[in-house]
Structures are given as C-alpha cells and as structure tokens.
Design an enzyme around this catalytic site. Structure first.
Site, mmCIF file in Angstrom:
data_model
loop_
_atom_site.group_PDB
_atom_site.id
_atom_site.type_symbol
_atom_site.label_atom_id
_atom_site.label_comp_id
_atom_site.label_asym_id
_atom_site.label_seq_id
_atom_site.Cartn_x
_atom_site.Cartn_y
_atom_site.Cartn_z
ATOM 1 N N LYS A 191 0.823 -1.224 0.000
ATOM 2 C CA LYS A 191 0.000 0.000 0.000
ATOM 3 C C LYS A 191 0.849 1.262 0.000
ATOM 4 C CE LYS A 191 -3.541 -2.663 0.745
ATOM 5 N NZ LYS A 191 -4.736 -2.805 -0.025
HETATM 6 C C1 LIG Z 1 -0.908 -7.815 2.474
HETATM 7 C C2 LIG Z 1 -2.019 -7.779 1.483
HETATM 8 N N1 LIG Z 1 -1.996 -8.649 0.478
HETATM 9 C C3 LIG Z 1 -2.965 -8.660 -0.450
HETATM 10 C C4 LIG Z 1 -4.028 -7.789 -0.385
HETATM 11 C C5 LIG Z 1 -5.055 -7.834 -1.470
HETATM 12 O O1 LIG Z 1 -4.902 -6.761 -2.345
HETATM 13 P P1 LIG Z 1 -6.139 -6.205 -3.141
HETATM 14 O O2 LIG Z 1 -7.125 -5.724 -2.124
HETATM 15 O O3 LIG Z 1 -5.607 -5.099 -3.963
HETATM 16 O O4 LIG Z 1 -6.676 -7.330 -3.925
HETATM 17 C C6 LIG Z 1 -4.102 -6.877 0.664
HETATM 18 C C7 LIG Z 1 -5.201 -5.904 0.808
HETATM 19 O O5 LIG Z 1 -5.460 -5.116 -0.005
HETATM 20 C C8 LIG Z 1 -3.053 -6.843 1.596
HETATM 21 O O6 LIG Z 1 -3.049 -5.938 2.555
HETATM 22 N N1 LIG Z 2 -6.518 -5.313 2.165
HETATM 23 C C1 LIG Z 2 -6.898 -3.967 2.215
HETATM 24 C C2 LIG Z 2 -8.357 -3.768 1.971
HETATM 25 C C3 LIG Z 2 -8.630 -2.448 1.327
HETATM 26 O O1 LIG Z 2 -8.028 -2.439 0.078
HETATM 27 P P1 LIG Z 2 -7.881 -1.194 -0.873
HETATM 28 O O2 LIG Z 2 -6.752 -1.555 -1.760
HETATM 29 O O3 LIG Z 2 -9.157 -1.040 -1.569
HETATM 30 O O4 LIG Z 2 -7.580 0.017 -0.041
HETATM 31 C C4 LIG Z 2 -6.401 -3.360 3.511
HETATM 32 O O5 LIG Z 2 -5.360 -3.788 3.976
HETATM 33 O O6 LIG Z 2 -6.992 -2.475 4.059
#
Ligand SMILES: Cc1ncc(COP(=O)(O)O)c(C=O)c1O
Ligand SMILES: N[C@@H](CCOP(=O)(O)O)C(=O)O
Length: 458
Positions: A110
């Site tokens: 993120k």
């Molecule tokens: C460590 C981790 N891996 C994978 C994901 C999944 O990613 P996405 O929500 O973009 O599918 C998340 C949350 O977004 C996460 O925090």
């Molecule tokens: N896994 C995410 C969930 C939110 O995902 P986002 O990419 O839409 O912000 C988290 O860790 O909060």
C-alpha cells in the site's frame, strides 16, 4: 485524459477531480475512458524506479499536474521506500520470482500508492485551499499506510475504520499509535466488508459528502490503482519484457486490476492469477460465474478477508464492454446477496484472469516450505500467492508472485508456521511501547457520521 464511472451516471472528470472525488457520485468507480498505450516499453530496463513511475503515470494525469510537480511528488514518495530498487525482484526458484513490495514505511504494498497520492493530494489542496476529510476502510494495511502518509498534513483529517479484533496487533498498533491530531483510528463492530459498505454509504450521502469534503484513499480511488501499475512495469523490465505470468494475493481486486491495466498498456503479461485465501468469492466467481457473498471467515491472512471485492466492479465494467447499465443492475443485485455473470462477460473475465484458493493449512505449509528451500520468511498473504503460483508455473515462462507485506506484520501466523516470530525493522522497534488511541464505533452509518462531525479538526 477523461474518467468515467462504471455506473454511467456521474460527471466525467479529469485526473485531479477523480482523485479528489474517490467514489463516483452515482456509487460507481472511475476508470479512464481509454487506456493509454506505452511507447518504448523495451527501453525501461536499468532505469530507476522513479523514472519508470513518471513515464507510466504521466499519461494518466493529463494536465492535472505539471511534469515538475509529478516528478517532485514521485521523488518525495519513493524516497521513503528503504530498498534501493524500491520493488526488488528476486528468484525464489528457477523461473519463479518474488516481487517484494514491503520495503516502505508500513511494510506493505500500500505504501507505493499511498505515499504518492499523499503528495499529489497536498499539491492539489494547496492550489485550491480546500479542506478535506478522508475516510478509509481497511482490513489492516491500507489504514496503516494512509495514516502514515497523511498524518500531520494541513487541511486533511483521516478517519480509518478497521474491523474490531480482525487485524493483526502490529497492524492495529500502526493505526492507533500515531499521535497526530488529524488521524482517527476507528474500530468498527463488524468485518472489513461492513467497513467498506459504511464507507460507500458515506459517499452516497451527498449532503454529508459535500459538507465534510469527503475523500477516499482506498482503491476506490483511481489514483491508487495508477500508482500500483508501475511495479508490473519494473518487474517486467528487469525480466527483459518477455511474456510472463503474475500471481497476485487478492482481496479487494485493486492490485491485480492494476496488472490488467499494465497489460493493456503493453506489458507482455500472459496470465494474471488471482490467489485467494479461504474467503474465495473471486475464485468461485471465476470458476462458476456465480458471484455470491458468503460469510467472512477470519484467516491468518486477514488483509484478504474480503467477500465484497470493490474493484471487481471495474473488471466487470470492462468484461461487459463498458455497459454501465448492466453493471448498475449487477450492483443492485449484489445488495440482495449476489449475481450471475453473463456467459460473454465470464468468458472475457476468464481470458483476463485465472484463479486459485489456498487453505489455512496450505498457507502455513507454504511459509515452511519456502523457509526450508530458500531461508526466506513469507507473510501469509504472500504465501497464498506463492502457493497458487506454484500450481501454475510453466517451463520457460517467468512467473512473478507479488509479496504484498512483510512477515513482521503477522508474527502470530509466522510463528505458527515456523516456530519463530520475525523481528520488526528498526524504525518500528518502539511500536509495542506506545500508547494507543482508538474509538470503538457501531456498524451504523449515522453513528459514524456523528463521530466524524464531532472529531474533525478542519
Ligand atoms: C498484504 C495484502 N496482500 C494482499 C491484499 C489484497 O490486495 P487487493 O485488495 O488489492 O486485492 C491486501 C489488501 O489489499 C493486503 O493488505
Ligand atoms: N486489504 C486492504 C483492503 C482495502 O483495500 P484497498 O486496496 O481497496 O484500499 C487493507 O489492507 O486495508
């Protein structure tokens, strides 16, 4: 570059407007009208991450930011990522590579988007003098990255809802220990889908939205997705821009959707593989065509404990050929529990994505296997990705699995797998000694609104 809503009833916006809006006013998600092609894709190898980021992001921002503003934002954002390569790629096994996305300040992928959009928000807000209230929903990582990126910034309040008792202790502390007055951690009685549903309720209340200057930093926000496209380019560049596969631990579908945009821009991605934990709605949907919301089961990869996967709406929009009324109908059915994907759209989705699901036991076993084979400790989300990827590796085709978080964010799961707790990096060493600041909130939009109005500092 113009941005349109997946539901077709919201104003068409430019990049800056779409970024500051978050959710479209008709409840949909913004997408560019067309995906820009990318010239000179074979000339990226050896360039710094920041330069590739500039070249990839520039076509999306149109005239919202000057070149100097964008370059400055990129340099400041990625200056906060510890590793020289920013997103290093290394070989896990012959033909199988791990793309490490956890060297940022909060140890998850993120940071790549959040650090950048915090810079872009600041430029835009300084220009307009606007004050905003960011509200975010998190299963652990988006929230900590958002708080880190926006803490102490003028004219911005940040409220982050996380599901009470359903994030790791490290994730919770990352959200509850910063002492900046403009950040507010909210522990909501519910699961992540409740947090995200309440967030969308807030956006869909236009009086509230306009009254507080509501903004969003979840992958609802197109700017988040754009920043996540970049590392598909850097990974592909270091593997020589030849056909390759990517396997992505998936929950809200933002990261893998970014991969589909990279492919549309010209990155030679053959297969994009959705890897889910036991909360496997996406795997079920791609397998059966039925998108049915089930119960959310807490898992050892809590950030992927998601059933209502927000960005899947963007993928559906493309699979339905840009038919916004079809998407609106599906989203109305989703409110009643789910929908059936048409045969044509399902075929199109299957041309874009493969999928796999990993049980809790197999996730733990994969952390052990990789430790035994390579000495590397994976976080449980990355282990889900690696486990699915290993089912799909083909001779001669590089496979890249996204390692989405640092194992130290999930010490309990790692200890269950290998009997030892990974250490936090030095910059987080004091995390367990700091006082926590958090408000418990009911799963109720009115309670949430009242709390936001009372706590706002701007
Ligand atoms: C460590 C981790 N891996 C994978 C994901 C999944 O990613 P996405 O929500 O973009 O599918 C998340 C949350 O977004 C996460 O925090
Ligand atoms: N896994 C995410 C969930 C939110 O995902 P986002 O990419 O839409 O912000 C988290 O860790 O909060």
């Amino acid at each position: 570059m113009r941005y349109v809503s997946t539901r077709g009833q919201a104003p068409v916006l430019n990049f800056e407007q779409a970024m500051l809006s978050g959710l479209a006013r008709d409840g949909g998600l913004y997408l560019p009208e067309t995906v820009p092609g990318f010239d000179a894709i074979t000339e990226l190898d050896g360039l710094p991450y920041e330069e590739i980021a500039f070249r990839v992001i520039r076509p999306f921002t149109g005239d919202s930011f000057s070149d100097a503003e964008l370059r400055g934002a990129i340099d400041r954002a990625y200056g906060r990522i510890e590793h020289a390569a920013k997103a290093p790629l290394h070989q896990l096994a012959p033909g199988h590579h791990l793309l490490e996305l956890f060297h940022g300040p909060t140890l998850a992928f993120k940071d790549f988007a959040m650090q950048l959009i915090a810079q872009l928000f600041q430029i835009a807000l300084k220009r307009s003098g606007q004050k905003i209230t960011i509200v975010g929903a998190t299963s652990g990582d988006t929230g900590s990255a958002a708080i880190e990126a926006f803490k102490g910034i003028d004219n911005v309040d940040v409220f982050i809802m996380f599901p009470h008792g359903r994030v790791s202790e490290v994730q919770r502390r990352q959200m509850t220990t910063p002492d900046a007055a403009n950040v507010h951690a909210l522990a909501l009685d519910g699961h992540f889908d409740d947090c995200q549903a309440r967030l969308k309720d807030l956006f869909n209340d236009h009086d509230f939205r306009d009254g507080v200057g509501l903004a969003g930093v979840n992958s609802i926000n197109w700017a988040r997705v754009v920043a996540q496209i970049v590392y598909y380019f850097t990974a592909a560049a270091s593997l020589g821009m030849r056909p390759m596969d990517f396997c992505v631990p998936t929950g809200n579908f933002g990261d893998i959707f970014a991969g589909s945009i990279a492919r549309a821009m010209g990155v030679p991605i053959r297969r994009l593989i959705v890897a889910t934990n036991q909360n496997d709605i996406l795997h079920r949907a791609l397998t059966t065509g039925e998108y049915r919301v089930g119960e959310v089961h807490p898992s050892i990869s809590p950030s992927m404990d998601i059933q209502v996967s927000s960005n899947f709406e963007r993928a559906l929009y493309l699979a339905y050929g840009g038919d916004a009324s079809a998407v609106s109908q599906l989203m109305a059915e989703l409110k009643q529990g789910g929908f059936t994907i048409s045969q044509g759209a399902l075929q199109s989705l299957r041309e874009q994505y493969l999928s796999g699901r990993v049980s809790e036991e197999d996730t733990l076993a994969m952390i052990r296997t990789i430790r035994d084979e390579t000495g590397q400790i994976l976080c449980p989300h990355s282990a889900v990705g690696v486990a699915v990827a290993r089912q799909h590796v083909e001779p001669g085709i590089p496979m890249v699995t996204l390692a989405t978080a640092h194992p130290a964010k999930f010490p309990d799961a790692v200890e269950r797998a290998v009997g030892a707790r990974p250490e936090l990096p030095p910059h987080m060493a004091g995390l367990f000694d700091l006082p926590e600041r958090v408000s418990r909130v009911e799963n109720d939009v009115d309670a949430l609104k009242a709390l936001i109005l009372e706590r706002r500092t701007n």
